[in-house]
Design a protein around this motif. Structure first.
Motif, mmCIF file in Angstrom:
data_model
loop_
_atom_site.group_PDB
_atom_site.id
_atom_site.type_symbol
_atom_site.label_atom_id
_atom_site.label_comp_id
_atom_site.label_asym_id
_atom_site.label_seq_id
_atom_site.Cartn_x
_atom_site.Cartn_y
_atom_site.Cartn_z
ATOM 1 N N TYR A 156 0.838 -1.208 0.000
ATOM 2 C CA TYR A 156 0.000 0.000 0.000
ATOM 3 C C TYR A 156 0.870 1.254 0.000
ATOM 4 N N ASP B 220 -6.147 -0.623 -2.851
ATOM 5 C CA ASP B 220 -7.122 -0.551 -1.772
ATOM 6 C C ASP B 220 -8.235 -1.572 -1.975
ATOM 7 N N GLY C 220 -7.682 -3.530 1.070
ATOM 8 C CA GLY C 220 -8.314 -2.561 1.969
ATOM 9 C C GLY C 220 -9.165 -3.187 3.048
ATOM 10 N N THR D 137 -8.801 0.339 5.301
ATOM 11 C CA THR D 137 -8.449 1.654 4.761
ATOM 12 C C THR D 137 -9.503 2.208 3.803
ATOM 13 N N TRP E 231 -9.466 6.085 2.389
ATOM 14 C CA TRP E 231 -9.143 6.254 0.977
ATOM 15 C C TRP E 231 -10.301 6.890 0.216
#
Length: 393
Positions: A58, A98, A102, A107, A111
């Motif tokens: 990431y 993501d 994710g 996240t 994001w």
């Protein structure tokens, strides 16, 4: 005369026969506990290192978006036309990562907020450079917050090894912060030249504060990387990191010189500071790639070591279980053979055995008077002695 009965070996009692099996079970219990604890600890270490590698992936995707955002901010503050090609490509790269990781790193929400902010930034300057500076500053603050979220959710911020901890602190904390704040300092110096003289004192204070904020993480980055090299057992880390680190450190020194006000000015020279900022940013790009590669390599080596240790532990536990099972099998086989041979003869008491067998002796010899004859004893012959005479002889 009593003759004792022969001693017969008794069959062991049930507790005696079961004692070896109980000992085997007693050994299996602590062995199983130790193996379970070892497996649990190894599984936790493996999961942590795997999540950290996801975090590195990431962070690698966030690098291009950091560079594109800093460059777009500089163009917008200068009231130029912002080319969204690099920024759009960087956004798509982060969106792909993501979408893949994710869920595990949690996240998605951060994001989504950052992406919405980035996509709302105008293609051209807002006509008000101050407004553009604030808008891009808000976006870069969200970006740094996403960096922190990735480090926390992936476990990078809790890495147990010194070398990888310093690397993750540099790549996920110090370097992006220094890059964003250095770009912000250059843009603020550009704005300071256009502000009225009445705001000169306030502008000087803002520049001094921002300069400290930008140079602090950059200096910490240099310290982190040197600490990582000093504490690492990897021979490749120092050889790969120190050269780009020296380049970055030299560019940082130049940037520090040109960002300081001088010659009676409250603001640094814009052109020189802009060029020093570009040089520092290029050095940071090169250094970022090296740090990410080395951090990922360390985590991969750790995963391989964990897998090897787990394999050895399982092999050792399997061997111990096989040995104990063999001992138990041999004991059970011996018991089955003894059972198949039948019960041993019982030992009888003297009373149950009856009287001992009679011992036959020769009958006594009876001598009659007629069988006696005198026997002269000695030379004189004056005394008669009688002895039995065996007629049969």
């Amino acid at each position: 005369m009593t003759v004792p009965a022969p001693r017969v070996r008794r069959r062991p009692a049930v507790p005696g026969r079961a004692l070896p099996l109980l000992l085997v079970l007693a050994l299996l219990v602590p062995l199983g506990f130790i193996f379970a604890q070892s497996e649990s600890s190894a599984a936790d270490d493996h999961d942590l290192a795997s999540r950290e590698r996801l975090g590195v992936r990431y962070l690698r995707a966030l690098g291009p978006i950091t560079d594109a955002l800093v460059e777009a901010q500089a163009i917008a503050v200068a009231e130029g036309a912002v080319s969204r090609g690099a920024l759009t490509a960087a956004i798509e790269g982060v969106a792909e990562v993501d979408s893949a990781v994710g869920d595990e790193l949690r996240t998605h929400e951060r994001w989504a907020g950052l992406r919405a902010k980035l996509e709302s930034l105008p293609d051209r300057g807002l006509g008000d450079p101050e407004a553009a500076f604030r808008a891009y500053g808000e976006a870069s603050d969200l970006l740094l917050a996403l960096y922190r979220k990735v480090r926390e959710s992936s476990g990078l911020i809790r890495d147990p090894r010194s070398d990888s901890f310093f690397l993750q602190d540099g790549i996920g904390g110090d370097l992006p912060t220094a890059t964003v704040l250095a770009g912000r300092l250059v843009d603020l110096a550009r704005l300071a030249a256009k502000r009225p003289a009445a705001e000169r004192a306030r502008t000087g204070a803002e520049l001094a504060e921002l300069r400290v904020a930008a140079l602090g993480p950059a200096t910490d980055l240099v310290a982190d990387l040197r600490s990582a090299v000093d504490s690492s057992e990897s021979t490749d880390l120092g050889a790969n990191v120190l050269t780009p680190l020296d380049t970055y450190q030299r560019s940082l020194e130049t940037f520090s010189v040109y960002s300081a006000p001088g010659g009676g000015r409250s603001a640094p020279s814009t052109d020189q500071l802009t060029q020093a900022g570009i040089t520092a940013q290029n050095a940071a790009k090169q250094l970022r790639t090296v740090i990410l590669d080395q951090l990922d390599a360390l985590l991969k080596e750790r995963l391989d070591a964990i897998d090897r240790d787990r394999l050895l532990g399982r092999a050792a536990a399997g061997t111990a279980v096989a040995l104990l099972a063999g001992i138990a099998a041999l004991h059970l086989a011996a018991l089955r053979r003894a059972r198949a041979a039948g019960p041993p003869p019982a030992r009888r008491t003297p009373a149950e055995a009856g009287p001992p067998p009679a011992v036959h002796a020769d009958p006594p010899i009876t001598v009659s008077e007629g069988d006696r004859q005198p026997v002269a004893v000695g030379r004189g012959g004056d005394a008669d002695r009688w002895r039995p005479f065996d007629a049969a002889r």
